[in-house]
Design an enzyme around this catalytic site. Structure first.
Site, mmCIF file in Angstrom:
data_model
loop_
_atom_site.group_PDB
_atom_site.id
_atom_site.type_symbol
_atom_site.label_atom_id
_atom_site.label_comp_id
_atom_site.label_asym_id
_atom_site.label_seq_id
_atom_site.Cartn_x
_atom_site.Cartn_y
_atom_site.Cartn_z
ATOM 1 N N ASP A 154 0.806 -1.208 0.000
ATOM 2 C CA ASP A 154 0.000 0.000 0.000
ATOM 3 C C ASP A 154 0.847 1.270 0.000
ATOM 4 O O ASP A 154 0.591 2.196 -0.766
ATOM 5 C CB ASP A 154 -0.939 -0.005 1.202
ATOM 6 C CG ASP A 154 -1.789 1.251 1.260
ATOM 7 O OD1 ASP A 154 -2.834 1.287 0.600
ATOM 8 O OD2 ASP A 154 -1.389 2.215 1.948
ATOM 9 N N GLY A 194 -5.051 2.300 -0.434
ATOM 10 C CA GLY A 194 -4.935 1.584 -1.699
ATOM 11 C C GLY A 194 -5.421 0.157 -1.578
ATOM 12 O O GLY A 194 -6.156 -0.348 -2.436
ATOM 13 N N ASP A 195 -5.013 -0.522 -0.511
ATOM 14 C CA ASP A 195 -5.497 -1.875 -0.248
ATOM 15 C C ASP A 195 -7.010 -1.899 -0.080
ATOM 16 O O ASP A 195 -7.703 -2.750 -0.652
ATOM 17 C CB ASP A 195 -4.853 -2.421 1.039
ATOM 18 C CG ASP A 195 -3.463 -2.977 0.809
ATOM 19 O OD1 ASP A 195 -3.227 -3.586 -0.239
ATOM 20 O OD2 ASP A 195 -2.617 -2.808 1.697
ATOM 21 N N LEU A 196 -7.515 -0.988 0.733
ATOM 22 C CA LEU A 196 -8.942 -0.988 1.034
ATOM 23 C C LEU A 196 -9.770 -0.692 -0.221
ATOM 24 O O LEU A 196 -10.797 -1.336 -0.468
ATOM 25 C CB LEU A 196 -9.246 0.031 2.127
ATOM 26 C CG LEU A 196 -8.598 -0.279 3.480
ATOM 27 C CD1 LEU A 196 -8.718 0.916 4.410
ATOM 28 C CD2 LEU A 196 -9.239 -1.506 4.112
ATOM 29 N N GLY A 212 -9.844 -3.712 -2.459
ATOM 30 C CA GLY A 212 -10.816 -4.680 -1.960
ATOM 31 C C GLY A 212 -12.241 -4.276 -2.275
ATOM 32 O O GLY A 212 -13.073 -5.106 -2.660
#
Length: 392
Positions: A146, A174-176, A179
């Site tokens: 991220d 970025g990860d969230l 997802g």
């Protein structure tokens, strides 16, 4: 108990860390059965990410990081280099509606589960593949983290006190976002499967997710030819819109997104500035606007200032700490804190799902939101039950 709109959907979650597990939790929150496949011994990487950790009276310590993104899941441990465990995964895939993976591009194929194999095992399977920078292209094989993605995708250049102070967002956004986009893509593919009878592969990446939320900063460049940059807590295209200091060392945030709001603000604080009638004028002279308002606010404490702004109809708010957010009655009213019974920790509170559902009724509408949720599983907690189910 309301089962949720995805009741009956089986998700096999091969992901670890955050982007994929967040997608899996979103689907689980909506009622899907999510079986999380973890490495024997260590499990998901986030089981070791901390502090903070919580030490139960019995059992291994639990990472609050892992707890944040794995509720409403079951856990089975499989060694995907083992023929016996690969056979278990094969049976899970045959029964699954959705498969989630965030290996580096090509890894799943090397393990014997390439796209062609998956389609043969289960033609109706929807596969979500999340990568760092995309599965193809000149840098498609890069690992995705991220912090790196926030920088590479331009977000850090837009965040911070100024152009020379790039800052990451305070959560792994970025990860969230990857997802969230991934779960959104899965739902679209499931809907299309109802028409075609066939599954497909949905791909997204941390790069794509962050670029996907550039919003006005993206078109400022692609259409307007202007490169945005960090400028602290004030909006680049709206003024006044940001954080303002006041008496008692406090601060408030306010938003004047229209000329009528600006006029209300000026009337409330007896301001009569010249040359600031339009938003374009105020953006061009943002420094003057900030100085004007902070001078007006200098003798007013934050609580009084918020009350006056509210009475004047000017949108405003405070900057809450995380503990204040979870104690706020408005947060609680939205179901954003849920109690779950954890196998070793007992009853704990977790952030709740951000969606609510309502059905029309004679009285207007009845809420159908799922209220009961399962705690994140301890490592391998459901392995025996899952294997028995597969043999049945």
């Amino acid at each position: 108990m309301t089962a949720g709109p995805l009741d009956g959907v089986l998700v096999v979650d091969l992901t670890r860390a955050l982007a994929g597990p967040h997608a899996g939790m979103m689907l689980g929150d909506l009622g899907a059965r999510v079986i999380k496949v973890e490495n024997p011994g260590s499990g998901d990487d986030t089981r070791g990410w901390g502090p903070p950790f919580v030490d139960p009276p019995q059992g291994d310590r639990e990472s609050t990081y892992f707890l944040s993104t794995n509720k409403n899941k079951e856990s089975i441990t499989l060694d995907l280099k083992s023929a016996e465990d690969k056979a278990v995964l094969t049976e899970l895939i045959r029964r699954a509606d959705v498969l989630l993976e965030n290996f580096r591009p090509g890894t799943l194929a090397r393990l014997g589960f390439g796209t062609d194999v998956l389609a043969e095992l289960n033609p109706r399977l929807v596969t979500l593949a999340i990568s760092g920078f995309g599965h193809d292209g000149p840098e498609g094989g890069r690992a995705g983290y991220d912090q790196i993605a926030q920088g590479e995708a331009g977000l850090m250049s837009l965040t911070g006190s100024g152009p020379d102070d790039p800052q990451r967002v305070g959560v792994p956004i970025g990860d969230l976002l990857a997802g969230m986009y991934g779960a959104y893509g899965v739902l679209a593919a499931l809907l299309e499967r109802e028409r075609t009878g066939k599954g497909q592969v949905v791909r997204t990446s941390l790069l794509a997710a962050v670029v996907g939320v550039h919003a006005f900063q993206g078109t400022a460049w692609t259409v307007g030819g202007k490169v945005g940059h960090a400028q602290g807590n004030h909006h680049p295209s709206i003024a006044p819109y940001g954080l303002f200091r006041c008496a008692d060392g406090g601060s408030v945030q306010l938003s004047c997104g229209s000329e009528s709001l600006w006029r209300r603000l000026c009337a409330e604080f007896d301001l009569a500035p010249e040359g600031l009638d339009t938003n374009a004028d105020r953006v061009a002279r943002r420094g003057d606007v900030i100085e004007l308002l902070e001078t007006a606010f200098a003798r007013i404490d934050a609580g009084t200032l918020l009350a006056r702004l509210s009475a004047a109809g000017v949108p405003a708010g405070k900057v809450r700490t995380v503990d204040e957010v979870y104690a706020w009655d408005q947060t609680l009213s939205q179901g954003l804190l849920v109690d779950v019974d954890h196998q070793t920790l007992g009853t704990v509170q977790l952030p709740g799902p951000p969606l609510r559902f309502f059905a029309p009724s004679a009285d207007g509408e009845t809420e159908t939101t799922r209220r009961e949720h399962a705690a994140p599983p301890v490592l391998g907690a459901d392995g025996d039950a899952i294997r028995a189910w597969l043999r049945s």
